[in-house]
Design an enzyme around this catalytic site. Sequence first.
Site, PDB file in Angstrom:
ATOM      1  CG  ASP A  28      -2.064  -0.898   1.184  1.00  0.00           C
ATOM      2  OD1 ASP A  28      -2.019  -1.847   0.371  1.00  0.00           O
ATOM      3  OD2 ASP A  28      -3.013  -0.706   1.946  1.00  0.00           O
ATOM      4  CB  CYS A  53      -9.225   2.656   3.180  1.00  0.00           C
ATOM      5  SG  CYS A  53      -9.971   1.513   2.014  1.00  0.00           S
ATOM      6  CE1 TYR A  98      -7.364 -10.105   4.035  1.00  0.00           C
ATOM      7  CE2 TYR A  98      -8.116 -11.004   1.952  1.00  0.00           C
ATOM      8  CZ  TYR A  98      -8.123  -9.999   2.893  1.00  0.00           C
ATOM      9  OH  TYR A  98      -8.909  -8.890   2.689  1.00  0.00           O
ATOM     10  CG  ASN A 109     -18.854  11.982   0.500  1.00  0.00           C
ATOM     11  OD1 ASN A 109     -17.841  11.320   0.312  1.00  0.00           O
ATOM     12  ND2 ASN A 109     -19.849  12.025  -0.367  1.00  0.00           N
ATOM     13  CG  HIS A 153     -17.507   9.366  -3.043  1.00  0.00           C
ATOM     14  ND1 HIS A 153     -18.544  10.214  -2.755  1.00  0.00           N
ATOM     15  CD2 HIS A 153     -17.825   8.768  -4.230  1.00  0.00           C
ATOM     16  CE1 HIS A 153     -19.446  10.168  -3.724  1.00  0.00           C
ATOM     17  NE2 HIS A 153     -19.041   9.294  -4.620  1.00  0.00           N
ATOM     18  CD  GLU A 191      -6.236  -1.863  -1.315  1.00  0.00           C
ATOM     19  OE1 GLU A 191      -6.505  -0.839  -1.972  1.00  0.00           O
ATOM     20  OE2 GLU A 191      -7.049  -2.444  -0.579  1.00  0.00           O
TER      21      GLU A 191
END
Length: 236
Positions: A28, A53, A98, A109, A153, A191
């Site tokens: 990331d 994120c 995982y 938002n 978002h 990512e």
Amino acid sequence: MIDDAIQALRKGQVILLYDYDNRERETDLVVPAEFMTPKLVYQLRRDAGGLMCVAIDPAACTKLGIPYIVDVLKYAGDSGNGFGAIESIYEKVGDIPYDAKSSFSLWVNHRKTYTGITDDDRSLTITKLADITKSALNGNKVPFGQEFRSPGHVPLLRCAPNLLKDRRGQTELSIVLARAAGVTPAMVMCEMLDGETGKALTKEDAKAYAAKHGLVFLEGTEVEELFKKMQTPAEN
């Protein structure tokens, strides 16, 4: 390398954070939320391409009432409200190959954004998330909904209560680094994906990107060692 990463984060610089060979095997781009700018939003979506994120310290999440989204869905699904999709869709143990549980929370938002998706809007939402995290950790009572609305978002990630003792994800790794660096523990992560293969960018290619741009590349194992030292009381 860990010291270089901490210094970079204190300056608001992007670092590369890889989790583990036996986990997601993903790198990331990571930067403290308090330093976010529209240009950094653009860099992350252009050079990483994954989901942008914001991981938030577990203590702040508790104070602000930020839940795991799976708990919200489970509550809604069990309430008998007739929404059949919710009754069966929420994440259960074994669903993730995982890990035992994801850290996803609300998508928000800031109330002063327009659509919420532009670089300017996401930057505003992200920096305001840093502000409210800092305020909550300083003991202030700020209603979360006074500042933010959902859906939005910017996905939030609720860090596990005991960090790496509970979960070894990018969420927890980033908050360990934030605490070590002394920055507000709200961390932006995205990512790195490979448009040619359709998969996550390999560790080797991520290292090459870091070298090309003069950025720190860090692995989860290094952060774990730091975390262990942070848990050990200093000798008198």
